[in-house]
Design a protein around this motif. Structure first.
Motif, PDB file in Angstrom:
ATOM      1  N   LEU A   1       0.821  -1.203   0.000  1.00  0.00           N
ATOM      2  CA  LEU A   1       0.000   0.000   0.000  1.00  0.00           C
ATOM      3  C   LEU A   1       0.862   1.262   0.000  1.00  0.00           C
ATOM      4  O   LEU A   1       0.508   2.266  -0.623  1.00  0.00           O
ATOM      5  N   VAL A   2       1.995   1.210   0.706  1.00  0.00           N
ATOM      6  CA  VAL A   2       2.922   2.346   0.698  1.00  0.00           C
ATOM      7  C   VAL A   2       3.465   2.564  -0.707  1.00  0.00           C
ATOM      8  O   VAL A   2       3.583   3.707  -1.175  1.00  0.00           O
ATOM      9  N   TYR A   3       3.791   1.466  -1.390  1.00  0.00           N
ATOM     10  CA  TYR A   3       4.275   1.569  -2.778  1.00  0.00           C
ATOM     11  C   TYR A   3       3.219   2.244  -3.656  1.00  0.00           C
ATOM     12  O   TYR A   3       3.527   3.175  -4.407  1.00  0.00           O
ATOM     13  N   LEU A   4       1.980   1.772  -3.562  1.00  0.00           N
ATOM     14  CA  LEU A   4       0.919   2.332  -4.395  1.00  0.00           C
ATOM     15  C   LEU A   4       0.671   3.799  -4.056  1.00  0.00           C
ATOM     16  O   LEU A   4       0.489   4.635  -4.952  1.00  0.00           O
ATOM     17  N   GLY A   5       0.688   4.121  -2.761  1.00  0.00           N
ATOM     18  CA  GLY A   5       0.489   5.517  -2.365  1.00  0.00           C
ATOM     19  C   GLY A   5       1.599   6.418  -2.853  1.00  0.00           C
ATOM     20  O   GLY A   5       1.348   7.539  -3.323  1.00  0.00           O
ATOM     21  N   SER A   6       2.849   5.941  -2.767  1.00  0.00           N
ATOM     22  CA  SER A   6       3.984   6.742  -3.239  1.00  0.00           C
ATOM     23  C   SER A   6       3.921   6.952  -4.745  1.00  0.00           C
ATOM     24  O   SER A   6       4.212   8.042  -5.246  1.00  0.00           O
ATOM     25  N   TYR A   7       3.518   5.905  -5.461  1.00  0.00           N
ATOM     26  CA  TYR A   7       3.385   6.026  -6.913  1.00  0.00           C
ATOM     27  C   TYR A   7       2.296   7.034  -7.266  1.00  0.00           C
ATOM     28  O   TYR A   7       2.453   7.846  -8.190  1.00  0.00           O
ATOM     29  N   ALA A   8       1.184   7.001  -6.515  1.00  0.00           N
ATOM     30  CA  ALA A   8       0.097   7.946  -6.770  1.00  0.00           C
ATOM     31  C   ALA A   8       0.556   9.384  -6.533  1.00  0.00           C
ATOM     32  O   ALA A   8       0.261  10.286  -7.337  1.00  0.00           O
ATOM     33  N   VAL A   9       1.282   9.613  -5.441  1.00  0.00           N
ATOM     34  CA  VAL A   9       1.775  10.971  -5.153  1.00  0.00           C
ATOM     35  C   VAL A   9       2.728  11.416  -6.241  1.00  0.00           C
ATOM     36  O   VAL A   9       2.677  12.571  -6.705  1.00  0.00           O
ATOM     37  N   GLN A  10       3.595  10.520  -6.690  1.00  0.00           N
ATOM     38  CA  GLN A  10       4.566  10.882  -7.711  1.00  0.00           C
ATOM     39  C   GLN A  10       3.898  11.233  -9.038  1.00  0.00           C
ATOM     40  O   GLN A  10       4.268  12.197  -9.707  1.00  0.00           O
ATOM     41  N   VAL A  11       2.884  10.444  -9.411  1.00  0.00           N
ATOM     42  CA  VAL A  11       2.204  10.686 -10.687  1.00  0.00           C
ATOM     43  C   VAL A  11       1.330  11.934 -10.629  1.00  0.00           C
ATOM     44  O   VAL A  11       1.404  12.812 -11.504  1.00  0.00           O
ATOM     45  N   LEU A  12       0.491  12.037  -9.601  1.00  0.00           N
ATOM     46  CA  LEU A  12      -0.470  13.137  -9.531  1.00  0.00           C
ATOM     47  C   LEU A  12       0.178  14.453  -9.120  1.00  0.00           C
ATOM     48  O   LEU A  12      -0.352  15.526  -9.413  1.00  0.00           O
ATOM     49  N   GLY A  13       1.325  14.374  -8.431  1.00  0.00           N
ATOM     50  CA  GLY A  13       1.993  15.599  -8.001  1.00  0.00           C
ATOM     51  C   GLY A  13       3.209  15.966  -8.820  1.00  0.00           C
ATOM     52  O   GLY A  13       4.008  16.813  -8.417  1.00  0.00           O
TER      53      GLY A  13
ATOM     54  N   ASP B   1       3.663  17.746 -11.417  1.00  0.00           N
ATOM     55  CA  ASP B   1       3.784  19.137 -11.855  1.00  0.00           C
ATOM     56  C   ASP B   1       3.651  20.151 -10.726  1.00  0.00           C
ATOM     57  O   ASP B   1       3.850  21.345 -10.950  1.00  0.00           O
ATOM     58  N   SER B   2       3.307  19.680  -9.525  1.00  0.00           N
ATOM     59  CA  SER B   2       3.029  20.641  -8.452  1.00  0.00           C
ATOM     60  C   SER B   2       3.897  20.455  -7.207  1.00  0.00           C
ATOM     61  O   SER B   2       4.082  21.411  -6.455  1.00  0.00           O
ATOM     62  N   LEU B   3       4.420  19.287  -6.987  1.00  0.00           N
ATOM     63  CA  LEU B   3       5.190  19.031  -5.775  1.00  0.00           C
ATOM     64  C   LEU B   3       6.668  19.328  -5.977  1.00  0.00           C
ATOM     65  O   LEU B   3       7.179  19.217  -7.101  1.00  0.00           O
ATOM     66  N   PRO B   4       7.381  19.695  -4.906  1.00  0.00           N
ATOM     67  CA  PRO B   4       8.835  19.941  -5.010  1.00  0.00           C
ATOM     68  C   PRO B   4       9.571  18.677  -5.443  1.00  0.00           C
ATOM     69  O   PRO B   4       9.137  17.553  -5.185  1.00  0.00           O
ATOM     70  N   ARG B   5      10.696  18.876  -6.095  1.00  0.00           N
ATOM     71  CA  ARG B   5      11.508  17.767  -6.561  1.00  0.00           C
ATOM     72  C   ARG B   5      11.917  16.842  -5.417  1.00  0.00           C
ATOM     73  O   ARG B   5      11.993  15.615  -5.582  1.00  0.00           O
ATOM     74  N   LEU B   6      12.162  17.423  -4.248  1.00  0.00           N
ATOM     75  CA  LEU B   6      12.582  16.629  -3.101  1.00  0.00           C
ATOM     76  C   LEU B   6      11.507  15.618  -2.709  1.00  0.00           C
ATOM     77  O   LEU B   6      11.816  14.455  -2.392  1.00  0.00           O
ATOM     78  N   VAL B   7      10.245  16.038  -2.731  1.00  0.00           N
ATOM     79  CA  VAL B   7       9.144  15.139  -2.381  1.00  0.00           C
ATOM     80  C   VAL B   7       9.029  14.009  -3.399  1.00  0.00           C
ATOM     81  O   VAL B   7       8.837  12.835  -3.045  1.00  0.00           O
TER      82      VAL B   7
END
Length: 220
Positions: free
Chosen positions: A23-35, A37-43
């Motif tokens: 679930l952590v893998y899926l959540g991290s992938y979702a944050v990476q894909v959906l964010g 264009d908006s999230l900092p490179r560090l995140v």
């Protein structure tokens, strides 16, 4: 015999940690894909690190079970789904169902019927597979020339129509990776729909047979 018990002990110990990692893998992938264009490179880099760490845990689990099985190369063929999942870790969250079974065993509760388990597996698999496919298709498609899948909402709509085998055709993948995801999704959609339909039909037939033997009308 000893190898079998060691394998069983390992699987019992690893069930819950690997389900959490899935679930952590899926959540991290979702944050990476959906964010993207908006999230900092560090995140985004942190999400990638979490995904790679989770993937490493899956590989370690596969290697340990391969070693404990004593089957050599036959393990890959006998456990082909596990082999595929190591390559496609987005399918890993299906392990959550195994956690449910493990909790039942530890509490001494009776196992669910075969039909209920199949329907539960198929329903959860559909949700997780659909979410993972929506993320992947969105990632591949939303910037492609001539793409009709421009938003994550478009991707979710496409996944729903594909999994349900309706296929309206109003939005379709145009990239090669997106179409490969579509092929996998269509095959899985047919398999999951067949599993749920067959299990539900079997459940109804068994219930009608039991109530017919008892002389009561079905549902009475």
């Amino acid at each position: 015999m000893d190898d079998d018990s060691r394998m069983a002990r390992w699987e019992r110990w690893a069930d819950i940690p690997l389900a959490v990692a899935s679930l952590v893998y899926l959540g991290s992938y979702a944050v990476q894909v959906l964010g993207e264009d908006s999230l900092p490179r560090l995140v985004l880099d942190l999400c990638l690190l979490v995904m790679l760490t989770s993937w490493a845990l899956f590989v370690i689990d596969y290697a340990v079970r391969w070693r404990l099985s004593g089957e050599g190369a036959r393990f890959v063929h006998r456990h082909w789904l596990d082999s595929v999942v190591v390559v496609l870790p987005l399918l890993r969250p299906v392990r959550v169902v195994r956690v449910y079974q493990a909790v039942q065993r530890r509490r001494g509760q009776a196992k669910a019927s075969l039909q209920a388990l199949v329907m539960m597996y198929a329903s959860l698999s559909s949700l997780l597979l659909g979410f993972g496919a929506a993320l992947s298709v969105y990632r591949f498609e939303h910037r492609a020339p001539g793409a009709t899948i421009r938003t994550f909402g478009d991707s979710v709509w496409w996944v729903c129509s594909t999994l349900s085998t309706v296929g309206y055709g109003d939005v379709v993948p145009v990239t090669v990776p997106g179409r490969l995801v579509a092929i996998v999704l269509m095959g899985c959609g047919l398999a999951l729909l067949g599993a749920v339909t067959g299990s539900f039909s079997s459940y109804l037939m068994q219930r009608f047979a039991r109530e017919g033997d008892s002389g009561r009308p079905p549902g009475g």
